[in-house]
Design a protein around this motif. Structure first.
Motif, PDB file in Angstrom:
ATOM      1  N   GLY A   1       1.319  -9.196   3.278  1.00 11.13           N
ATOM      2  CA  GLY A   1       1.779  -9.870   2.071  1.00 11.13           C
ATOM      3  C   GLY A   1       1.410 -11.340   2.152  1.00 11.13           C
ATOM      4  O   GLY A   1       1.099 -11.852   3.226  1.00 11.13           O
ATOM      5  N   HIS A   2       1.443 -12.017   1.015  1.00 16.00           N
ATOM      6  CA  HIS A   2       1.098 -13.432   0.992  1.00 16.00           C
ATOM      7  C   HIS A   2       2.151 -14.250   1.736  1.00 16.00           C
ATOM      8  O   HIS A   2       3.271 -13.787   1.988  1.00 16.00           O
ATOM      9  CB  HIS A   2       0.976 -13.923  -0.456  1.00 16.00           C
ATOM     10  N   SER A   3       1.825 -15.492   2.083  1.00 11.46           N
ATOM     11  CA  SER A   3       2.779 -16.378   2.746  1.00 11.46           C
ATOM     12  C   SER A   3       4.040 -16.497   1.891  1.00 11.46           C
ATOM     13  O   SER A   3       3.950 -16.620   0.669  1.00 11.46           O
ATOM     14  CB  SER A   3       2.164 -17.773   2.938  1.00 11.46           C
ATOM     15  N   GLY A   4       5.207 -16.424   2.563  1.00  9.56           N
ATOM     16  CA  GLY A   4       6.474 -16.514   1.837  1.00  9.56           C
ATOM     17  C   GLY A   4       7.000 -15.172   1.365  1.00  9.56           C
ATOM     18  O   GLY A   4       8.052 -15.101   0.732  1.00  9.56           O
ATOM     19  N   ALA A   5       6.275 -14.078   1.697  1.00  8.78           N
ATOM     20  CA  ALA A   5       6.713 -12.747   1.249  1.00  8.78           C
ATOM     21  C   ALA A   5       7.931 -12.249   2.016  1.00  8.78           C
ATOM     22  O   ALA A   5       8.639 -11.359   1.559  1.00  8.78           O
ATOM     23  CB  ALA A   5       5.569 -11.749   1.376  1.00  8.78           C
ATOM     24  N   GLY A   6       8.159 -12.812   3.233  1.00  9.46           N
ATOM     25  CA  GLY A   6       9.321 -12.405   4.027  1.00  9.46           C
ATOM     26  C   GLY A   6       8.979 -11.656   5.299  1.00  9.46           C
ATOM     27  O   GLY A   6       9.865 -11.166   6.001  1.00  9.46           O
TER      28      GLY A   6
ATOM     29  N   GLU B   1      -4.177   5.849   1.675  1.00 13.36           N
ATOM     30  CA  GLU B   1      -3.329   6.046   0.487  1.00 13.36           C
ATOM     31  C   GLU B   1      -3.269   4.785  -0.373  1.00 13.36           C
ATOM     32  O   GLU B   1      -3.326   4.847  -1.603  1.00 13.36           O
ATOM     33  CB  GLU B   1      -1.916   6.446   0.923  1.00 13.36           C
ATOM     34  N   LEU B   2      -3.150   3.621   0.298  1.00 13.60           N
ATOM     35  CA  LEU B   2      -3.034   2.369  -0.446  1.00 13.60           C
ATOM     36  C   LEU B   2      -4.359   1.967  -1.094  1.00 13.60           C
ATOM     37  O   LEU B   2      -4.369   1.377  -2.177  1.00 13.60           O
ATOM     38  CB  LEU B   2      -2.522   1.255   0.470  1.00 13.60           C
ATOM     39  N   ILE B   3      -5.460   2.294  -0.448  1.00 11.50           N
ATOM     40  CA  ILE B   3      -6.773   2.027  -1.050  1.00 11.50           C
ATOM     41  C   ILE B   3      -6.940   2.881  -2.312  1.00 11.50           C
ATOM     42  O   ILE B   3      -7.376   2.412  -3.371  1.00 11.50           O
ATOM     43  CB  ILE B   3      -7.919   2.331  -0.049  1.00 11.50           C
ATOM     44  N   GLU B   4      -6.532   4.135  -2.204  1.00 12.89           N
ATOM     45  CA  GLU B   4      -6.646   5.054  -3.339  1.00 12.89           C
ATOM     46  C   GLU B   4      -5.754   4.626  -4.507  1.00 12.89           C
ATOM     47  O   GLU B   4      -6.093   4.806  -5.673  1.00 12.89           O
ATOM     48  CB  GLU B   4      -6.271   6.474  -2.883  1.00 12.89           C
TER      49      GLU B   4
ATOM     50  N   THR C   1      -2.062  -3.837  -5.008  1.00 12.37           N
ATOM     51  CA  THR C   1      -2.176  -5.133  -4.335  1.00 12.37           C
ATOM     52  C   THR C   1      -2.960  -5.032  -3.029  1.00 12.37           C
ATOM     53  O   THR C   1      -3.817  -5.866  -2.732  1.00 12.37           O
ATOM     54  CB  THR C   1      -0.764  -5.701  -4.048  1.00 12.37           C
ATOM     55  N   TYR C   2      -2.665  -3.999  -2.220  1.00 12.20           N
ATOM     56  CA  TYR C   2      -3.362  -3.838  -0.931  1.00 12.20           C
ATOM     57  C   TYR C   2      -4.864  -3.644  -1.158  1.00 12.20           C
ATOM     58  O   TYR C   2      -5.689  -4.253  -0.471  1.00 12.20           O
ATOM     59  CB  TYR C   2      -2.776  -2.657  -0.169  1.00 12.20           C
ATOM     60  N   HIS C   3      -5.203  -2.801  -2.102  1.00 11.88           N
ATOM     61  CA  HIS C   3      -6.617  -2.545  -2.415  1.00 11.88           C
ATOM     62  C   HIS C   3      -7.325  -3.834  -2.824  1.00 11.88           C
ATOM     63  O   HIS C   3      -8.458  -4.110  -2.398  1.00 11.88           O
ATOM     64  CB  HIS C   3      -6.717  -1.508  -3.526  1.00 11.88           C
ATOM     65  N   GLU C   4      -6.625  -4.645  -3.614  1.00  9.52           N
ATOM     66  CA  GLU C   4      -7.199  -5.916  -4.069  1.00  9.52           C
ATOM     67  C   GLU C   4      -7.465  -6.850  -2.882  1.00  9.52           C
ATOM     68  O   GLU C   4      -8.541  -7.454  -2.771  1.00  9.52           O
ATOM     69  CB  GLU C   4      -6.231  -6.572  -5.058  1.00  9.52           C
ATOM     70  N   CYS C   5      -6.476  -6.970  -1.985  1.00 11.49           N
ATOM     71  CA  CYS C   5      -6.636  -7.832  -0.798  1.00 11.49           C
ATOM     72  C   CYS C   5      -7.748  -7.309   0.108  1.00 11.49           C
ATOM     73  O   CYS C   5      -8.545  -8.084   0.641  1.00 11.49           O
ATOM     74  CB  CYS C   5      -5.329  -7.914  -0.016  1.00 11.49           C
ATOM     75  N   TRP C   6      -7.806  -5.993   0.282  1.00 15.40           N
ATOM     76  CA  TRP C   6      -8.838  -5.379   1.131  1.00 15.40           C
ATOM     77  C   TRP C   6     -10.224  -5.665   0.565  1.00 15.40           C
ATOM     78  O   TRP C   6     -11.152  -6.013   1.300  1.00 15.40           O
ATOM     79  CB  TRP C   6      -8.582  -3.880   1.229  1.00 15.40           C
ATOM     80  N   THR C   7     -10.350  -5.528  -0.731  1.00 16.82           N
ATOM     81  CA  THR C   7     -11.644  -5.772  -1.382  1.00 16.82           C
ATOM     82  C   THR C   7     -12.083  -7.222  -1.185  1.00 16.82           C
ATOM     83  O   THR C   7     -13.236  -7.496  -0.867  1.00 16.82           O
ATOM     84  CB  THR C   7     -11.553  -5.455  -2.886  1.00 16.82           C
ATOM     85  N   HIS C   8     -11.159  -8.155  -1.342  1.00 16.66           N
ATOM     86  CA  HIS C   8     -11.474  -9.564  -1.157  1.00 16.66           C
ATOM     87  C   HIS C   8     -11.894  -9.862   0.287  1.00 16.66           C
ATOM     88  O   HIS C   8     -12.868 -10.573   0.529  1.00 16.66           O
ATOM     89  CB  HIS C   8     -10.269 -10.437  -1.511  1.00 16.66           C
ATOM     90  N   GLN C   9     -11.157  -9.300   1.245  1.00 14.28           N
ATOM     91  CA  GLN C   9     -11.457  -9.590   2.643  1.00 14.28           C
ATOM     92  C   GLN C   9     -12.766  -8.958   3.092  1.00 14.28           C
ATOM     93  O   GLN C   9     -13.554  -9.582   3.799  1.00 14.28           O
ATOM     94  CB  GLN C   9     -10.307  -9.135   3.547  1.00 14.28           C
ATOM     95  N   THR C  10     -13.015  -7.743   2.691  1.00 14.63           N
ATOM     96  CA  THR C  10     -14.255  -7.081   3.121  1.00 14.63           C
ATOM     97  C   THR C  10     -15.464  -7.682   2.410  1.00 14.63           C
ATOM     98  O   THR C  10     -16.587  -7.608   2.904  1.00 14.63           O
ATOM     99  CB  THR C  10     -14.195  -5.561   2.869  1.00 14.63           C
ATOM    100  N   ALA C  11     -15.203  -8.312   1.261  1.00 14.93           N
ATOM    101  CA  ALA C  11     -16.296  -8.982   0.562  1.00 14.93           C
ATOM    102  C   ALA C  11     -16.548 -10.378   1.130  1.00 14.93           C
ATOM    103  O   ALA C  11     -17.502 -11.062   0.761  1.00 14.93           O
ATOM    104  CB  ALA C  11     -15.985  -9.094  -0.922  1.00 14.93           C
ATOM    105  N   GLY C  12     -15.657 -10.812   2.047  1.00 16.99           N
ATOM    106  CA  GLY C  12     -15.843 -12.086   2.717  1.00 16.99           C
ATOM    107  C   GLY C  12     -15.314 -13.291   1.948  1.00 16.99           C
ATOM    108  O   GLY C  12     -15.604 -14.430   2.277  1.00 16.99           O
ATOM    109  N   PHE C  13     -14.478 -13.045   0.915  1.00 14.35           N
ATOM    110  CA  PHE C  13     -13.955 -14.167   0.142  1.00 14.35           C
ATOM    111  C   PHE C  13     -12.824 -14.883   0.867  1.00 14.35           C
ATOM    112  O   PHE C  13     -12.676 -16.082   0.787  1.00 14.35           O
ATOM    113  CB  PHE C  13     -13.460 -13.693  -1.231  1.00 14.35           C
ATOM    114  N   ILE C  14     -11.980 -14.105   1.557  1.00 15.66           N
ATOM    115  CA  ILE C  14     -10.882 -14.729   2.300  1.00 15.66           C
ATOM    116  C   ILE C  14     -10.854 -14.134   3.690  1.00 15.66           C
ATOM    117  O   ILE C  14     -11.264 -13.002   3.914  1.00 15.66           O
ATOM    118  CB  ILE C  14      -9.512 -14.527   1.608  1.00 15.66           C
ATOM    119  N   GLU C  15     -10.334 -14.924   4.621  1.00 13.14           N
ATOM    120  CA  GLU C  15     -10.284 -14.498   6.023  1.00 13.14           C
ATOM    121  C   GLU C  15      -8.854 -14.175   6.400  1.00 13.14           C
ATOM    122  O   GLU C  15      -7.959 -14.931   6.082  1.00 13.14           O
ATOM    123  CB  GLU C  15     -10.809 -15.615   6.941  1.00 13.14           C
TER     124      GLU C  15
END
Length: 280
Positions: A72-77, A259-262, A266-280
């Motif tokens: 989760g993003h910073s501050g999610a708990g 399951e979350l990719i399918e 939110t998880y799918h979105e973060c995974w796509t960004h990271q594997t595309a190299g946009f965020i580390e």
């Protein structure tokens, strides 16, 4: 010299006299934690009165031996959950129990004896490597220390030092690299042999070579233990049994990586960004 010593002593007395925020029960129960079944039931928590809740009516069950990633993003708990499990803070509402025993009913020392914790920046003492590793189990033998070090891939670099296990690591382990400090911390956790393991960003600041060794060591460490892994880099947790996605103190997704990719949330979105190299 006398004045300086008195000033230092005065500061020390002040620290000792500071009231504790987290107190043990006056009549603590004998510890019954042995397997590692974690239950967080309707937990609400805030760091300061009248501030917003970090967790609200939060419920999470982790079966014995399950490996769970918290994302989760910073501050999610996410880090708040580890603080509450270790009793660095206490819940305002709800309860946390392990193997059916409320963690506030036992002493903090007893509770923490059953949890191994590997943080992003492990604390090492200005003592020898042997003493830093044996901190996980003061009764460990020399053979135990070496066995744990080999499993943690620490024995290789320790053997390369002229003084081996007698090498002093410097204040906060400054004489070691980040990867070496992490491997010492993992060896320490292996030696502790606790049923519950918490990994808090344990590989986030490492180079790829160090991370390879440490991922191997972590797999060995996680075996047979209930494990909670906090990670920003999703590639480090995709193999876990379960991934819990948090947002504003609540669970918004829960499932395996596949399951979350399918689900394409939110998880799918973060995974796509990271594997595309946009965020580390």
């Amino acid at each position: 010299k006398v004045s300086k010593s008195l000033a230092d002593a005065s500061e020390l007395v002040e620290i000792f006299e500071t009231p504790l925020d987290i107190k043990d029960s006056a009549n603590p129960e004998p510890l019954r934690i042995s397997n590692g079944l974690i239950s967080m039931d309707n937990v609400s928590f805030q760091y300061q009165k009248d501030s917003n809740d970090v967790l609200t009516d939060f419920t999470l069950q982790i079966p014995v031996g399950q490996h769970v990633g918290l994302v989760g993003h910073s501050g999610a708990g996410k880090s708040t959950i580890t603080k509450l499990l270790l009793r660095f803070a206490d819940v305002q509402q709800g309860s946390i129990s392990i193997d059916g025993q409320n963690i506030q009913a036992v002493t903090q020392d007893d509770l923490r004896s059953k949890i191994a914790y590997v943080p992003q920046d492990p604390i090492l003492f200005h003592r020898s490597l042997r003493e830093n590793i044996a901190y996980g189990n003061p009764n460990a033998t020399e053979e135990d220390v070496i066995t744990a070090s080999k499993k943690a891939h620490a024995h290789e670099f320790i053997s390369g030092f002229p003084q081996g296990y007698d090498t002093l690591v410097g204040e906060r382990g400054i004489k070691l690299s980040g990867g070496e400090r992490q491997r010492v911390a993992i060896a320490r956790a292996m030696l502790k042999n606790a049923p519950i393991l918490i990994l808090d960003e344990a590989t986030s600041s490492l180079d790829s070579t160090s991370e390879h060794y440490i991922q191997e060591a972590l797999r060995e460490l996680m075996h047979g233990r209930t494990t909670l892994v906090i990670a920003h880099r999703l590639s480090t947790i995709q193999h876990l049994d379960r991934i819990v996605v948090m947002e504003k103190g609540m669970i918004i997704e829960d499932g395996t990586h596949a399951e979350l990719i399918e689900k394409q949330g939110t998880y799918h979105e973060c995974w796509t960004h990271q594997t595309a190299g946009f965020i580390e």
